[in-house]
Design a protein around this motif. Structure first.
Motif, PDB file in Angstrom:
ATOM      1  N   THR A 232      -3.226  -7.098  25.471  1.00  0.00           N
ATOM      2  CA  THR A 232      -3.939  -7.024  26.762  1.00  0.00           C
ATOM      3  C   THR A 232      -2.980  -6.655  27.894  1.00  0.00           C
ATOM      4  OG1 THR A 232      -3.662  -9.424  27.028  1.00  0.00           O
ATOM      5  CG2 THR A 232      -5.736  -8.661  26.079  1.00  0.00           C
ATOM      6  N   SER A 233      -1.732  -7.103  27.793  1.00  0.00           N
ATOM      7  CA  SER A 233      -0.749  -6.739  28.830  1.00  0.00           C
ATOM      8  C   SER A 233      -0.501  -5.232  28.823  1.00  0.00           C
ATOM      9  CB  SER A 233       0.569  -7.480  28.589  1.00  0.00           C
ATOM     10  OG  SER A 233       0.400  -8.871  28.725  1.00  0.00           O
ATOM     11  N   SER A 236      -3.435  -3.397  30.207  1.00  0.00           N
ATOM     12  CA  SER A 236      -3.588  -3.491  31.661  1.00  0.00           C
ATOM     13  C   SER A 236      -2.531  -2.667  32.401  1.00  0.00           C
ATOM     14  CB  SER A 236      -3.507  -4.950  32.100  1.00  0.00           C
ATOM     15  OG  SER A 236      -2.232  -5.487  31.821  1.00  0.00           O
ATOM     16  N   GLY A 237      -1.687  -1.936  31.652  1.00  0.00           N
ATOM     17  CA  GLY A 237      -0.731  -1.034  32.288  1.00  0.00           C
ATOM     18  C   GLY A 237       0.693  -1.537  32.340  1.00  0.00           C
ATOM     19  N   LEU A 615      -6.534 -12.013  32.483  1.00  0.00           N
ATOM     20  CA  LEU A 615      -6.116 -11.581  33.821  1.00  0.00           C
ATOM     21  C   LEU A 615      -5.350 -10.262  33.724  1.00  0.00           C
ATOM     22  CD1 LEU A 615      -4.853 -14.971  35.341  1.00  0.00           C
ATOM     23  CD2 LEU A 615      -7.053 -13.857  35.728  1.00  0.00           C
ATOM     24  N   SER A 616      -5.507  -9.434  34.705  1.00  0.00           N
ATOM     25  CA  SER A 616      -4.818  -8.122  34.692  1.00  0.00           C
ATOM     26  C   SER A 616      -3.437  -8.253  35.315  1.00  0.00           C
ATOM     27  CB  SER A 616      -5.648  -7.093  35.455  1.00  0.00           C
ATOM     28  OG  SER A 616      -5.865  -7.527  36.787  1.00  0.00           O
ATOM     29  N   SER A 617      -2.706  -9.287  34.914  1.00  0.00           N
ATOM     30  CA  SER A 617      -1.350  -9.527  35.417  1.00  0.00           C
ATOM     31  C   SER A 617      -0.456  -9.889  34.237  1.00  0.00           C
ATOM     32  CB  SER A 617      -1.322 -10.677  36.431  1.00  0.00           C
ATOM     33  OG  SER A 617      -2.054 -10.338  37.592  1.00  0.00           O
ATOM     34  N   ASN A 681      -0.549 -12.240  44.838  1.00  0.00           N
ATOM     35  CA  ASN A 681      -1.269 -10.957  44.861  1.00  0.00           C
ATOM     36  C   ASN A 681      -1.811 -10.666  46.253  1.00  0.00           C
ATOM     37  OD1 ASN A 681      -0.789 -10.424  42.174  1.00  0.00           O
ATOM     38  ND2 ASN A 681      -2.696 -11.353  41.455  1.00  0.00           N
TER      39      ASN A 681
END
Length: 781
Positions: A232-233, A236-237, A615-617, A681
């Protein structure tokens, strides 16, 4: 003992030839693990394997400083190996000192040798109380009866005649014999079965088994959660290297790598300390078990009392037509003819001299705990029986009853002497028994027994006295020793097995107990929810000792009893049990504290890993950043806390005591991490800034948890926490680049984390109250 024998036995040359052929009773495997097993058990673990996989991924990223966690793993392994080897050496050295010997016949001489020097075809002399060490055939016997329950599961004694086979692992409950060894060492039929009764549980205990169960659960979680977090990390980029470091940090955090180690170390140190107090610990986990015991069953003779009996009076009845002098001569002939080596037999032989003209016995029935009597026949004299009065006769006259009551009121043991005109034909009592007289024996109370019993009473450990003597005699001894409620006594010869579960709720003094009933009493107490400890020293105690949760035997006890005991008190000092209990409490109380520290990291790592999957972090920690937290708030203090002299009574459930602070601190970390992520953030902080603040607040929460867990706080604990907190602060000042941190004293970061620091204790204690309520609710359900 006359050292001459009518049997030749083996010659010196025959013994040497058999040793050369390897026909020796080689020493049975030690109760401890060998060095190879110790090293493998401490190093070849599943978590170490997972850590190596994690290290491989980190090496791929080229961020070698994040491999620092491997130093902790290697240190833990060497510490675990070192401490267990120390404990092994202590146990092995004491085991050698406590090792039983064997009497054999060689060159017409009776000699005592170590058990591992017995060779095939040796003639071995066996007596009541001994464990049979090799397979063999009976050559000569005087009423030999063996308990073969370890082999057959049946506890009824088996009578042995010349030509009968006997097996290693069984033990002699009555009589004596000469046997010829047919199979020795590893060739003996029951070699492995014997070891099952003796072998130790090693370093394992309820604590470690519980933790290993937790580790198995974590194993199924760590790898899939880590893999999913990495995927997932990347999705998410995040850069591959950052995704690897984040997921490996999550996996490292979930592993309580030092938890089993610190428990093992605490148990091993306990073994070493007890060995210095002359206590042989044959099963390491039993240190912990005895600390949990809430009912302690004591055998009167040899435990409350010294077991050194002495004759204080004898009484002759007119019906026997004997003078006191004739009675004493007769008793001398009987006891020396029986030649029994139990405490009663030794006291009687010491008090009554052997007649000048030794009378040749025709047949004898040795004493057994089940019969409670022994017998012997003499040519043209009839048969004579000695034992507990109520087991020989059903009724007595008023004067005899009054005399017995008076004797029992003073705690005296009564031996009845009776005669039959017929010779012994079976193990049943004849119908023409005539009571000749009584012999009264006294057993002194151990000087340390009253204070030891007082200690257990203060610690809310219930005491049961289980004895083969008359309940009134036992009650009087118990009263003099300070046992609570000595009037709550019962004669177990008058009850059935079905009544025992109800009897244990009312009575605490059990007299006239058979060996099988001792076992059933222990079982009933266990079924009633108690953790039962059992002390004893004779073959009549073995069934109960094996069944109990924790067994303790004096060093002057029988070989068979010592062979299956968890503890052997080498100085036969009953007071040593207090030291064992205190060591066990140290282990349990301190491991509860340590487990909470280790599981704090596991809790927040698991929850955060699950959250950051969605989470996208990137994950807020790198492996190198967890090192100061793990070392300063868990690893280093855990070694001090695990060996702390905390002997307070164990309260509450283990899991509740462990998880309540661990959940509170773990979820506090989760709360502040999520808050930092949200605020960071919003304020456009970089990943390094968010990570640094998260590490700072996580360390603070862990120090708050450490302060709570380490109570009561002494000046040493304050100093320890102060030093560790100072080192943690210095890392942020001087070593920030090494640990991938930024300047924590930047104003825009302090505006946020200073209020959070003030809030941290309130969050921790608030969550602790919540989890205290939830865990209590769950336990009640």
């Amino acid at each position: 003992m006359d050292n001459k024998s009518k049997y030749p036995g083996l010659t010196s040359n025959e013994v040497a030839n058999r040793k050369a052929r390897g026909e020796t009773n080689i020493t049975t495997p030690p109760t401890t693990r060998n060095f190879k097993q110790i090293f493998a058990e401490n190093s070849l673990t599943l978590f170490n394997f997972i850590n190596l996989i994690i290290a491989g991924f980190i090496i791929y990223t080229g961020s070698y400083k994040n491999l620092l966690f491997l130093g902790v793993i290697v240190s833990n392994t060497f510490i675990g190996v070192y401490q267990e080897i120390r404990a092994k050496r202590n146990i092995d050295s004491l085991t050698i000192l406590n090792q039983a010997k064997a009497w054999v016949i060689r060159n017409y001489e009776k000699i005592e040798i170590p058990q591992d020097e017995v060779v095939k075809d040796d003639l071995i002399m066996i007596r009541r109380g001994q464990q049979i060490i090799v397979d063999g055939v009976i050559v000569e016997t005087e009423g030999l009866e063996c308990d073969e329950s370890q082999l057959t599961g049946e506890s009824d004694p088996v009578e042995k005649m010349p030509g009968s086979e006997v097996f290693s692992g069984s033990f002699v409950v009555s009589g004596n014999a000469i046997m010829q060894a047919t199979k020795v060492g590893s060739e003996s039929y029951t070699y492995k079965l014997t070891q099952e009764a003796k072998e130790t549980k090693g370093i394992y205990s309820e604590l470690i088994l519980m933790m290993k169960k937790l580790i198995r659960i974590l194993t199924f979680i760590i790898i899939p959660v880590g893999a999913l977090l990495m995927v997932t990390s990347i999705a998410s980029g995040a850069h591959l290297d950052k995704a690897i470091l984040g997921s490996t940090a999550a996996m490292i955090g979930m592993i309580p790598e030092g938890l089993v180690l610190i428990t093992s170390v605490a148990l091993a140190v306990g073994v070493i300390k007890l060995s210095q107090k002359k206590v042989l610990v044959q099963t390491m986990g039993s240190i912990e078990t005895l600390a949990r015991v809430d009912v302690l069953c004591l055998d009167k003779t040899g435990t409350l009392t010294s077991g050194q009996l002495k004759v204080v009076e004898q009484e002759v009845f007119e019906k026997g037509n004997l003078s006191l002098e004739e009675f004493e001569e007769l008793v001398g002939a009987i006891v020396h003819g029986l030649d029994e080596d139990n405490a009663t037999g030794q006291a009687l032989m010491s008090a009554f001299n052997c007649p000048l003209k030794k009378i040749q016995p025709l047949k004898q029935i040795p004493f057994s705990s089940a019969r409670k009597w022994s017998a012997i026949s003499f040519e043209e004299m009839g048969s004579f029986y000695m034992g507990a009065p109520e087991y020989l006769f059903e009724t007595f006259n008023e004067a005899q009853i009054a005399k017995m009551k008076e004797a029992m009121a003073h705690g005296l043991r009564i031996i009845a002497v009776a005669k039959s005109q017929t010779d012994i034909e079976s193990n049943d009592l004849p119908n023409d028994l005539n009571l000749l007289g009584f012999i009264y024996l006294e057993d002194e109370i151990r000087p340390e027994a009253p204070q030891t019993l007082k200690y257990f009473r203060e610690q809310e450990v219930d005491i049961c006295i289980i004895s083969g003597d008359h309940p009134e005699t036992v009650a009087q001894i118990a009263k003099r020793a300070g046992v609570a409620h000595p009037d709550r006594k019962i004669d177990m010869s008058q009850v059935s097995d079905e009544d025992i579960p109800e009897l244990i709720k009312e009575y605490r003094i059990f007299g006239r107990v058979s060996p099988e009933q001792k076992k059933r009493l222990v079982e009933a107490l266990q079924k009633d929810g108690h953790v039962v400890g059992m002390t004893g020293d004779g073959v009549n105690d073995i069934l109960a000792l094996k069944k109990s949760d924790c067994s303790i035997v004096m060093s002057n006890g029988s070989d068979a009893a010592k062979g299956i005991a968890d503890f052997v008190l080498l100085d036969s000092n009953f007071d040593s049990m207090v030291g064992v209990v205190l060591e066990g409490r140290k282990v349990i109380n301190n491991i509860q504290r340590v487990a909470s520290l280790y599981l704090t990291k596991t809790v927040y790592s698991m929850v955060l890993a699950a959250l950051f999957i969605f989470l996208s972090s990137p994950y807020p920690f790198q492996p190198i950043q967890l090192s100061p937290i793990s070392s300063l708030t868990v690893g280093i203090p855990s070694f001090f806390l695990a060996l702390r002299p905390n002997t307070a009574p164990i309260k509450g459930k283990f899991l509740k005591n462990v998880f309540e602070p661990a959940l509170a601190s773990g979820f506090s970390v989760v709360f502040f991490t999520v808050m930092t992520e949200i605020v960071g953030n919003m304020l456009h902080w970089s990943y390094d800034e968010k990570s640094t603040v998260t590490v700072w607040l996580t360390g603070l929460i862990c120090f708050i948890a450490l302060h709570y867990i380490a109570k009561p706080i002494t000046w040493q604990i304050r100093l320890l926490i102060g030093v560790l907190l100072s080192v943690f602060l210095l890392i942020f000042i001087f070593f920030e680049s090494i640990f991938s941190l930024v300047n924590v004293f930047s104003f825009h970061l302090m505006v946020y984390y200073v209020p959070m620091m003030i809030l941290a204790p309130f969050v921790f204690y608030g969550l602790k109250r919540v989890f205290h309520y939830l865990l209590n609710l769950n336990i009640k359900k």
